[in-house]
Design a protein around this motif. Structure first.
Motif, PDB file in Angstrom:
ATOM      1  N   GLY A  71       0.475   6.417   1.239  1.00 36.58           N
ATOM      2  CA  GLY A  71      -0.630   5.538   0.894  1.00 36.58           C
ATOM      3  C   GLY A  71      -0.833   5.344  -0.593  1.00 36.58           C
ATOM      4  O   GLY A  71      -1.898   4.906  -1.025  1.00 36.58           O
ATOM      5  N   ALA A 128      -3.483  -3.721  -2.084  1.00 34.43           N
ATOM      6  CA  ALA A 128      -3.950  -2.339  -1.947  1.00 34.43           C
ATOM      7  C   ALA A 128      -4.538  -1.848  -3.268  1.00 34.43           C
ATOM      8  O   ALA A 128      -3.911  -1.963  -4.316  1.00 34.43           O
ATOM      9  CB  ALA A 128      -2.791  -1.444  -1.516  1.00 34.43           C
ATOM     10  N   ASP A 165      -5.216 -10.184   2.763  1.00 37.22           N
ATOM     11  CA  ASP A 165      -4.427  -9.972   3.977  1.00 37.22           C
ATOM     12  C   ASP A 165      -3.158  -9.172   3.701  1.00 37.22           C
ATOM     13  O   ASP A 165      -2.190  -9.242   4.461  1.00 37.22           O
ATOM     14  CB  ASP A 165      -4.047 -11.330   4.595  1.00 37.22           C
ATOM     15  CG  ASP A 165      -5.253 -12.163   4.948  1.00 37.22           C
ATOM     16  OD1 ASP A 165      -6.236 -11.588   5.454  1.00 37.22           O
ATOM     17  OD2 ASP A 165      -5.232 -13.382   4.700  1.00 37.22           O
ATOM     18  N   TRP A 166      -3.153  -8.366   2.629  1.00 38.90           N
ATOM     19  CA  TRP A 166      -1.924  -7.689   2.212  1.00 38.90           C
ATOM     20  C   TRP A 166      -1.344  -6.783   3.290  1.00 38.90           C
ATOM     21  O   TRP A 166      -0.122  -6.586   3.355  1.00 38.90           O
ATOM     22  CB  TRP A 166      -2.173  -6.883   0.932  1.00 38.90           C
ATOM     23  CG  TRP A 166      -3.159  -5.765   1.060  1.00 38.90           C
ATOM     24  CD1 TRP A 166      -4.502  -5.828   0.832  1.00 38.90           C
ATOM     25  CD2 TRP A 166      -2.887  -4.416   1.460  1.00 38.90           C
ATOM     26  NE1 TRP A 166      -5.088  -4.602   1.059  1.00 38.90           N
ATOM     27  CE2 TRP A 166      -4.116  -3.713   1.442  1.00 38.90           C
ATOM     28  CE3 TRP A 166      -1.730  -3.731   1.815  1.00 38.90           C
ATOM     29  CZ2 TRP A 166      -4.211  -2.369   1.777  1.00 38.90           C
ATOM     30  CZ3 TRP A 166      -1.825  -2.388   2.146  1.00 38.90           C
ATOM     31  CH2 TRP A 166      -3.046  -1.718   2.122  1.00 38.90           C
ATOM     32  N   GLU A 167      -2.200  -6.241   4.159  1.00 42.78           N
ATOM     33  CA  GLU A 167      -1.696  -5.342   5.204  1.00 42.78           C
ATOM     34  C   GLU A 167      -0.839  -6.070   6.228  1.00 42.78           C
ATOM     35  O   GLU A 167      -0.121  -5.429   7.009  1.00 42.78           O
ATOM     36  CB  GLU A 167      -2.856  -4.632   5.887  1.00 42.78           C
ATOM     37  CG  GLU A 167      -3.537  -3.606   4.993  1.00 42.78           C
ATOM     38  CD  GLU A 167      -4.646  -2.858   5.703  1.00 42.78           C
ATOM     39  OE1 GLU A 167      -4.368  -1.736   6.156  1.00 42.78           O
ATOM     40  OE2 GLU A 167      -5.765  -3.390   5.798  1.00 42.78           O
ATOM     41  N   GLN A 168      -0.871  -7.400   6.229  1.00 39.92           N
ATOM     42  CA  GLN A 168      -0.032  -8.173   7.145  1.00 39.92           C
ATOM     43  C   GLN A 168       1.420  -8.242   6.686  1.00 39.92           C
ATOM     44  O   GLN A 168       2.284  -8.694   7.420  1.00 39.92           O
ATOM     45  CB  GLN A 168      -0.588  -9.591   7.309  1.00 39.92           C
ATOM     46  CG  GLN A 168      -1.955  -9.642   7.962  1.00 39.92           C
ATOM     47  CD  GLN A 168      -2.496 -11.051   8.063  1.00 39.92           C
ATOM     48  OE1 GLN A 168      -1.771 -12.033   7.842  1.00 39.92           O
ATOM     49  NE2 GLN A 168      -3.766 -11.178   8.399  1.00 39.92           N
ATOM     50  N   GLY A 214       0.784  -1.229   0.000  1.00 34.68           N
ATOM     51  CA  GLY A 214       0.000   0.000   0.000  1.00 34.68           C
ATOM     52  C   GLY A 214       0.813   1.275   0.000  1.00 34.68           C
ATOM     53  O   GLY A 214       0.249   2.368  -0.014  1.00 34.68           O
ATOM     54  N   ARG A 221       2.799   2.663   2.377  1.00 37.40           N
ATOM     55  CA  ARG A 221       2.543   3.407   3.618  1.00 37.40           C
ATOM     56  C   ARG A 221       3.479   4.602   3.761  1.00 37.40           C
ATOM     57  O   ARG A 221       3.073   5.692   4.145  1.00 37.40           O
ATOM     58  CB  ARG A 221       2.698   2.466   4.820  1.00 37.40           C
ATOM     59  CG  ARG A 221       2.495   3.128   6.174  1.00 37.40           C
ATOM     60  CD  ARG A 221       2.557   2.107   7.289  1.00 37.40           C
ATOM     61  NE  ARG A 221       3.719   1.250   7.192  1.00 37.40           N
ATOM     62  CZ  ARG A 221       4.929   1.567   7.650  1.00 37.40           C
ATOM     63  NH1 ARG A 221       5.120   2.746   8.222  1.00 37.40           N
ATOM     64  NH2 ARG A 221       5.940   0.722   7.542  1.00 37.40           N
TER      65      ARG A 221
END
Length: 207
Positions: free
Chosen positions: A31, A66, A87-90, A25, A27
């Protein structure tokens, strides 16, 4: 004779699948998904897929996360298998697991794993690593002045072990450390630059 010695170039292309991890994503980039950053007039994800194709990968799986729908709409990813990672944010580990899972049962004997945020690593380095494939037990890594980097080639015999240890942003690192003696290093420092696009300062690498 090894498995690879008995194969034609086309057969190696079928057995070594390209696996592009493009779910992040961004970050530290406010973003902005890295897959959609522009490089040479195209989204980074398109650039990386093109390099994998040019390196000889007939099959390319792309892991999205994302803003996956935006990536699908804006990037030309024809003939790729698009793998959604909810679950990409993991972290990268979840994307690697999703990608390897998507290759199970396809006939692929190895995955050539690339990261979407490394546009300085092109087809020539990818082709060198791919050419070191021997069979499903192969573990191969690009090296830069002798230091292991990307891309990496992961033989199918290792996928279950890698998936079991791929957590957070570590990807295959833990598994590869445990199997370091088995890894064939392929020097690529003369044809590639292994920088990452992680922060605003790194955007100077994009053209």
């Amino acid at each position: 004779m090894t498995d690879n010695e008995a194969l034609t170039e086309d057969q190696v292309g079928d057995r070594v699948a390209g696996l592009l991890l493009a779910a992040g994503g961004g970050r530290r980039l406010g973003g902005r998904p890295k897959a959609l950053l522009e490089h040479r007039g195209h989204p980074l994800v398109e650039h990386a897929v093109g390099a994998l194709r040019a390196a000889g990968c007939a099959r390319v799986h792309v892991v999205l996360g994302a803003r996956a729908e935006d990536v699908r709409a804006r990037a030309a990813l024809d003939d790729c298998v698009l793998v959604d990672n909810p679950d990409w944010e993991q972290g990268m580990g979840s994307s690697l697991r999703a990608g390897l899972r998507s290759l199970t049962g396809t006939g692929a004997r190895a995955a050539l794993v690339c990261l979407v945020d490394q546009p300085g690593i092109g087809a020539e380095a990818m082709a060198r690593v791919r050419a070191a494939y021997r069979d499903e037990t192969s573990l191969v890594s690009a090296a830069y002045a002798g230091v292991r980097g990307h891309p990496v080639l992961l033989g199918a015999a290792h996928w279950a072990g890698i998936a079991a240890t791929a957590t957070g942003d570590r990807g295959a690192r833990a598994y590869l450390r445990e199997h370091e003696a088995e890894i064939a290093l392929v020097e690529c420092g003369d044809v590639a630059r292994p920088y990452d696009i992680d922060t605003e300062a790194d955007l100077v690498h994009l053209e």
